[in-house]
Design a protein around this motif. Structure first.
Motif, PDB file in Angstrom:
ATOM      1  N   LYS A   1       0.828  -1.199   0.000  1.00  0.00           N
ATOM      2  CA  LYS A   1       0.000   0.000   0.000  1.00  0.00           C
ATOM      3  C   LYS A   1       0.867   1.255   0.000  1.00  0.00           C
ATOM      4  CE  LYS A   1      -3.891   0.353   2.207  1.00  0.00           C
ATOM      5  NZ  LYS A   1      -4.951   0.478   3.254  1.00  0.00           N
ATOM      6  N   SER A   2       1.947   1.241   0.809  1.00  0.00           N
ATOM      7  CA  SER A   2       2.807   2.425   0.879  1.00  0.00           C
ATOM      8  C   SER A   2       3.504   2.669  -0.452  1.00  0.00           C
ATOM      9  CB  SER A   2       3.837   2.275   1.994  1.00  0.00           C
ATOM     10  OG  SER A   2       4.662   1.142   1.778  1.00  0.00           O
ATOM     11  N   ASP A   3       3.967   1.590  -1.112  1.00  0.00           N
ATOM     12  CA  ASP A   3       4.602   1.747  -2.422  1.00  0.00           C
ATOM     13  C   ASP A   3       3.601   2.291  -3.439  1.00  0.00           C
ATOM     14  OD1 ASP A   3       6.886   0.702  -1.303  1.00  0.00           O
ATOM     15  OD2 ASP A   3       6.613  -1.309  -2.145  1.00  0.00           O
TER      16      ASP A   3
ATOM     17  N   ILE B   1      12.340  -0.082  -5.683  1.00  0.00           N
ATOM     18  CA  ILE B   1      11.307  -1.063  -6.043  1.00  0.00           C
ATOM     19  C   ILE B   1      10.525  -0.598  -7.261  1.00  0.00           C
ATOM     20  CG2 ILE B   1       9.098  -2.043  -5.297  1.00  0.00           C
ATOM     21  CD1 ILE B   1      10.275  -2.154  -2.459  1.00  0.00           C
ATOM     22  N   LEU B   2      10.117   0.667  -7.243  1.00  0.00           N
ATOM     23  CA  LEU B   2       9.334   1.199  -8.361  1.00  0.00           C
ATOM     24  C   LEU B   2      10.158   1.242  -9.641  1.00  0.00           C
ATOM     25  CD1 LEU B   2       7.454   4.108  -6.544  1.00  0.00           C
ATOM     26  CD2 LEU B   2       6.644   1.780  -7.008  1.00  0.00           C
ATOM     27  N   ARG B   3      11.458   1.487  -9.510  1.00  0.00           N
ATOM     28  CA  ARG B   3      12.329   1.504 -10.694  1.00  0.00           C
ATOM     29  C   ARG B   3      12.562   0.086 -11.209  1.00  0.00           C
ATOM     30  NH1 ARG B   3      16.918   6.107 -10.905  1.00  0.00           N
ATOM     31  NH2 ARG B   3      16.741   5.377 -13.053  1.00  0.00           N
TER      32      ARG B   3
ATOM     33  N   THR C   1       6.851   8.853 -14.309  1.00  0.00           N
ATOM     34  CA  THR C   1       6.367   7.529 -14.679  1.00  0.00           C
ATOM     35  C   THR C   1       6.799   7.187 -16.099  1.00  0.00           C
ATOM     36  OG1 THR C   1       4.248   8.500 -15.360  1.00  0.00           O
ATOM     37  CG2 THR C   1       4.393   7.605 -13.122  1.00  0.00           C
ATOM     38  N   THR C   2       6.704   5.918 -16.447  1.00  0.00           N
ATOM     39  CA  THR C   2       7.199   5.403 -17.723  1.00  0.00           C
ATOM     40  C   THR C   2       6.061   4.850 -18.581  1.00  0.00           C
ATOM     41  OG1 THR C   2       7.504   3.183 -16.820  1.00  0.00           O
ATOM     42  CG2 THR C   2       9.362   4.737 -16.599  1.00  0.00           C
ATOM     43  N   LYS C   3       6.418   4.435 -19.781  1.00  0.00           N
ATOM     44  CA  LYS C   3       5.456   3.770 -20.659  1.00  0.00           C
ATOM     45  C   LYS C   3       4.989   2.462 -20.040  1.00  0.00           C
ATOM     46  CE  LYS C   3       4.780   2.279 -25.452  1.00  0.00           C
ATOM     47  NZ  LYS C   3       5.394   2.195 -26.801  1.00  0.00           N
TER      48      LYS C   3
END
Length: 236
Positions: free
Chosen positions: A109-111, A144-146, A168-170
């Motif tokens: 949830k935090s991510d 983590i998101l990367r 953000t990315t494609k």
């Protein structure tokens, strides 16, 4: 209409010898086959390579989508292109029978909250994220998101020290079924409608279409960002 790129020799684009109805059906078949075979969303320029100059791609794509009504998969606009995706209602059946889709990225949830904030306020620095949430956002969360490919480094901030921003990315668009960032819920509209506030966001309350329906309004029905698992594509 998008400019056509050169095609392989031998492919008749115009199909002038065919009557209009059969020509249209052939173009539909070509476009759908290209989209079906591609593991990534297919853009207009690539689709224009397999149809004639007089073909209206928008109308053709509408006809393909109309034919898929009632089928377990559909043609969707995502990440600036088109892709076949199975409908959400069949995801459990697909996973049960084949195991497909069980390895999709799973965010805490935090991510998810950090990703949602980056989506709305990009380009944004890690320090600015920390100010928004009232606590430091760890490098692990950004990592983590990367790793999932959802964010990337953006331009350096003009603030002292010129820290990197994040955007953000494609892959973010593809994963969450968004065509462009304009498809994100309108933050100001959500706030004006009383459906979202900074306090609710920090508490983990996401804007949900069913909340709006319970309040008797249809205006915000599509203003929701689903941060769960994506719909399976034909090639997953």
């Amino acid at each position: 209409m998008a400019r056509r790129k050169p095609t392989q020799e031998g492919l008749d684009l115009e199909l002038a010898e065919l009557p209009p109805e059969l020509r249209w059906r052939e173009w539909m078949g070509r476009v759908e086959a290209v989209i079906f075979a591609s593991p990534e969303p297919v853009g207009r320029e690539r689709l224009a390579c397999v149809v004639g100059r007089e073909c209206n791609l928008d109308l053709l794509l509408d006809d393909i989508r109309a034919e898929l009504v009632g089928r377990p998969y559909e043609l969707v606009a995502v990440a600036g292109g088109w892709q076949h995706r199975t409908k959400k209602g069949f995801a459990d059946a697909i996973r049960t029978a084949t195991g497909l889709g069980t390895q999709t990225p799973s965010l805490s949830k935090s991510d998810s909250l950090v990703l949602m904030c980056i989506g709305f306020y990009q380009p944004i620095t890690r320090g600015e994220l920390g100010q928004f949430f009232g606590k430091e956002i760890s490098r692990d969360v950004i990592g983590i998101l990367r790793r999932f490919g959802f964010i990337a480094a953006g331009p350096r901030s003009p603030t002292p020290g010129a820290p990197y921003t994040y955007v953000t990315t494609k892959a973010f668009l593809t994963h969450f079924g968004l065509n462009t960032l304009r498809d994100l819920p309108d933050m100001e509209a959500l706030e004006d409608a009383g459906l979202l506030s900074r306090d609710r966001l920090l508490a983990g309350d996401f804007p949900l279409a069913r909340d709006t329906a319970e309040e008797g309004s249809d205006e915000m029905e599509d203003s929701t960002l689903d941060l769960g698992a994506p719909v399976l594509t034909e090639n997953d």
